[in-house]
Motif scaffolding. Structure first.
Motif, short mmCIF file in Angstrom:
data_model
loop_
_atom_site.label_atom_id
_atom_site.label_comp_id
_atom_site.label_asym_id
_atom_site.label_seq_id
_atom_site.Cartn_x
_atom_site.Cartn_y
_atom_site.Cartn_z
N TRP A 157 -77.70 -51.08 37.69
CA TRP A 157 -78.50 -50.12 38.46
C TRP A 157 -79.68 -49.69 37.60
CZ3 TRP A 157 -75.83 -50.79 42.69
CH2 TRP A 157 -76.22 -50.14 43.86
N SER A 158 -80.89 -49.79 38.14
CA SER A 158 -82.08 -49.61 37.32
C SER A 158 -82.22 -48.18 36.80
CB SER A 158 -83.33 -50.00 38.12
OG SER A 158 -83.48 -49.17 39.25
N ARG A 218 -79.68 -46.03 36.19
CA ARG A 218 -78.44 -45.53 35.61
C ARG A 218 -78.11 -46.30 34.34
NH1 ARG A 218 -75.00 -42.51 38.96
NH2 ARG A 218 -73.76 -42.32 37.06
N THR A 219 -77.74 -45.54 33.31
CA THR A 219 -77.28 -46.15 32.07
C THR A 219 -75.84 -46.60 32.25
OG1 THR A 219 -78.70 -44.65 30.83
CG2 THR A 219 -76.97 -45.79 29.60
N ALA A 220 -75.51 -47.74 31.70
CA ALA A 220 -74.16 -48.28 31.84
C ALA A 220 -73.21 -47.56 30.88
CB ALA A 220 -74.15 -49.78 31.60
N ASP A 221 -72.99 -46.27 31.12
CA ASP A 221 -72.08 -45.50 30.29
C ASP A 221 -70.74 -45.32 30.99
OD1 ASP A 221 -72.79 -43.83 32.33
OD2 ASP A 221 -73.84 -42.37 31.07
N ASP A 222 -69.86 -44.50 30.39
CA ASP A 222 -68.53 -44.30 30.97
C ASP A 222 -68.62 -43.67 32.36
OD1 ASP A 222 -67.35 -45.37 28.77
OD2 ASP A 222 -66.91 -43.44 27.80
N CYS A 223 -69.57 -42.76 32.53
CA CYS A 223 -69.70 -42.09 33.84
C CYS A 223 -70.05 -43.10 34.93
CB CYS A 223 -70.76 -41.00 33.76
SG CYS A 223 -71.00 -40.09 35.30
N PHE A 224 -71.00 -44.01 34.63
CA PHE A 224 -71.37 -45.00 35.64
C PHE A 224 -70.24 -46.00 35.85
CE2 PHE A 224 -73.74 -48.94 36.88
CZ PHE A 224 -74.09 -48.49 38.14
N ALA A 225 -69.51 -46.34 34.79
CA ALA A 225 -68.37 -47.24 34.94
C ALA A 225 -67.32 -46.63 35.86
CB ALA A 225 -67.77 -47.57 33.57
N GLN A 226 -67.06 -45.33 35.74
CA GLN A 226 -66.11 -44.67 36.63
C GLN A 226 -66.64 -44.63 38.06
OE1 GLN A 226 -65.32 -40.84 34.94
NE2 GLN A 226 -64.34 -41.66 33.11
N ALA A 251 -73.92 -53.43 27.62
CA ALA A 251 -75.08 -52.61 27.26
C ALA A 251 -75.87 -52.16 28.48
CB ALA A 251 -75.99 -53.39 26.30
N ASP A 252 -76.04 -53.07 29.45
CA ASP A 252 -76.88 -52.72 30.61
C ASP A 252 -76.20 -52.95 31.95
OD1 ASP A 252 -76.79 -55.43 30.46
OD2 ASP A 252 -78.93 -55.75 30.81
N HIS A 253 -74.90 -53.25 31.96
CA HIS A 253 -74.25 -53.47 33.24
C HIS A 253 -72.75 -53.19 33.12
CE1 HIS A 253 -74.12 -57.48 31.21
NE2 HIS A 253 -72.85 -57.45 31.63
N ARG A 274 -81.18 -47.15 46.06
CA ARG A 274 -80.88 -48.53 46.41
C ARG A 274 -81.35 -49.50 45.33
NH1 ARG A 274 -79.21 -48.50 51.63
NH2 ARG A 274 -79.10 -50.78 51.59
N THR A 275 -81.70 -48.98 44.14
CA THR A 275 -82.28 -49.82 43.09
C THR A 275 -81.18 -50.45 42.24
OG1 THR A 275 -82.47 -47.87 41.66
CG2 THR A 275 -84.37 -48.44 43.01
#
Length: 593
Positions: A387-388, A390-398, A417-419, A444-445
């Motif tokens: 997602w452009s 959003r950083t691929a951190d723990d929050c986005f992984a959840q 790192a980025d996905h 929607r990015t």
């Protein structure tokens, strides 16, 4: 010859008492034979009697506007007069009556205001005599009556008019006093009501304080007992008398206390659940949706679950709302504890996913997957999410993991790192996952790449590269946002970096596999015919000559190629992929079956 006398518009009309006509209102019955005829009455007597009858009607009228209307309509009872205008004092100003004549209204109005409560002459064109008569009472000016006459009134007629003015002013004063009395009574009633309400509020505040202490005590005991969701719903049901329930963030029932539990409990609708959470999260305090009073249980803005009271009869009052809010606070502590345990489990899942992407032995992978509750047996797919904004951190992984669960994907999740990477069983609902993430992120990015089907654990690293390839192709396409499957890439699977001999074989088999199998079984030359057809630029005569066959035979073979392969040679996409596949088959693979 004496001319006919013209009737004056100012002719005196008797007051219409009791709805009778002017001729009957003041008519006396003729004396009988034995009665003595009364003495004849003078015009002054008639005037006094008409004004007296009018005065009774004025005093019997409670409304000030109606009093002024009666005086204006029957001013002729006092003499040859006509009412030009009437005014009532309202809030320190003079308000004209609707029955005022419009012809000279502005001039008459200015003159009345100039008099400032005094009587005075008024000039009206066509009327040689006019007066503005102040209607004064004990409390001050109550209004004005403006009358005109084409004849100069006699002393008796002036006296009758003065009496009419006095009666009208007195009637207005009485009506004003009655209105003030009613207003005072209403104000007294209001003050008494406010006093009663304040007394009730004092009693309610005292009872509210006792109820709040009871709620705080009960919920503190629940939090200290670590009884979980069941203890929270049990306490809430005991405090409110209404069925209480807890659902997780996705709408699955966790606990229900009280009557009326559906059996079976309905399966959640992910779209409807997300819409409900969005509506409730935007409000302050519990929100009524249907027959439920709902509040969201949160931790640092993150939704942990839903706590609700089932209230179809709309019986929940402010006490129930208070109990629901305190129960939500207590439940937040319990669900936070459970979330911490889930985080530990998530780390175990992530470690397993990392090892699978890097490559690990099957026995170890199967044992560890069973320990974390994921079945690695059967086919799997690798899904890459980027997602452009959003950083691929723990929050986005959840967030990705929750969205995957919402669309029915059983998966292991990890991040790079980025996905974010998902390893999921069965063919994933990638487009549904994309829409779920759009709702979660609000944009929607985003781009999702999905690998082809993976049948073995040790082949997962290769399919991870396929998912990345699908992601890159989508990101560099015209429609860069959305979901793309690797097995839908067609020619793009063999173009660019990362393509190998195995990938070429897979591409050829996908587009020419059925024709190769047919040639092998029937000793035919369908693939070679298709290759010559493309080499000759689709020219039928040149293709037939190169194959040393008749033109009709070529047409038959091309039709058989369409039937066997299921491909349309007139479709630009199919034609391009078939042509590349025949070239790879001939040059790279050496025309091998």
């Amino acid at each position: 010859m004496v001319g006919r006398r013209t009737r004056s518009p100012y002719r005196r009309r008797p007051f219409q008492a009791g709805g009778l006509s002017p001729g009957r209102a003041l008519r006396h019955p003729a004396p009988t034979r034995n009665q003595v005829r009364p003495a004849a009455h003078t015009p002054a007597d008639h005037l006094s009697r008409d004004v007296l009858v009018l005065s009774r009607a004025l005093f019997n009228t409670p409304d000030e506007n109606e009093i002024l209307r009666l005086a204006m309509d029957h001013v002729a009872a006092a003499g040859p007069y006509r009412a030009e205008a009437g005014y009532l004092e309202v809030g320190g100003g003079l308000v004209p009556s609707p029955r005022c004549r419009k012809t000279h209204a502005s001039a008459v109005g200015r003159r009345v205001r100039e008099l400032a409560g005094r009587d005075g002459p008024v000039s009206v064109p066509g009327s040689p005599w006019g007066r503005a008569l102040a209607l004064r009472g004990l409390e001050g000016l109550r209004g004005y009556l403006v009358v005109t006459s084409r004849l100069r009134p006699s002393e008796a007629e002036r006296s009758s008019l003065a009496a009419l003015v006095r009666y009208t002013a007195a009637a207005l004063s009485v009506a004003f006093a009655r209105r003030r009395q009613r207003e005072d009574a209403l104000e007294l009633y209001r003050l008494r009501g406010e006093r009663t309400a304040l007394q009730g509020q004092l009693i309610a505040v005292t009872a509210e304080a006792r109820y709040q202490r009871a709620v705080y005590t009960v919920m503190a005991d629940v939090a200290a007992s670590r009884g979980g969701e069941e203890a929270v719903t049990h306490a809430l049901h005991r405090l409110t008398g209404l069925p209480a329930l807890v659902e997780d963030r996705f709408g699955r029932l966790r606990s229900w206390t009280g009557p009326g539990r559906p059996d079976p409990y309905p399966d959640p609708d992910p779209v409807r659940q997300d819409d409900m959470l969005r509506v409730v999260a935007c409000q302050v305090g519990p929100v009524r949706i249907g027959d439920r009073l709902i509040t969201v249980v949160r931790r640092h803005g993150d939704v942990l679950g839903v706590l609700a009271l089932v209230d179809p009869a709309d019986e929940a009052d402010e006490h129930a709302v208070l109990a629901l809010e305190r129960a939500a606070a207590s439940l937040a502590l319990e669900l936070t504890h459970l979330r911490d345990l889930a985080d530990v489990e998530l780390r175990l899942h992530r470690e397993l996913a990392d090892d699978l992407l890097a490559g690990t032995d099957e026995p170890s992978a199967y044992a560890r997957s069973e320990a974390v509750g994921h079945d690695l047996h059967g086919s799997h797919y690798v899904v890459v999410v980027q997602w452009s904004n959003r950083t691929a951190d723990d929050c986005f992984a959840q967030t990705v993991s929750r969205a995957a669960v919402a669309v029915g994907m059983r998966s292991l999740a990890t991040r790079r790192a980025d996905h974010v990477v998902l390893i999921t069983g069965d063919r994933p609902h990638a487009r549904a996952l994309y829409e779920a993430l759009v709702r979660e992120t609000g944009t929607r990015t985003g781009t999702i790449g999905v690998s082809a089907r993976c049948e073995a654990v040790d082949d997962i690293p290769h399919h991870y590269q396929e998912a990345q390839r699908a992601l890159e192709v989508r990101r560099h396409s015209r429609e860069c946002y959305g979901a793309t499957f690797f097995d839908e890439l067609g020619l793009y699977r063999v173009l660019g970096p990362g393509s190998d001999f195995q990938e070429l074989e897979t591409f050829v088999h996908e587009w020419l596999g059925q024709l190769i199998d047919y040639d092998s079984r029937h000793h035919a030359a369908m693939v070679e015919t298709l290759n010559r057809y493309f080499d000759c630029g689709g020219n039928y005569d040149e293709t037939a000559d190169s194959l040393a066959i008749h033109r009709s035979t070529l047409r038959y073979r091309l039709q058989r190629i369409r039937d066997i392969s299921g491909r349309d040679l007139t479709d630009v996409e199919d034609r391009l992929n078939l042509q590349v596949a025949t070239r790879v088959w001939k040059i790279v693979l050496g025309g091998l079956g």
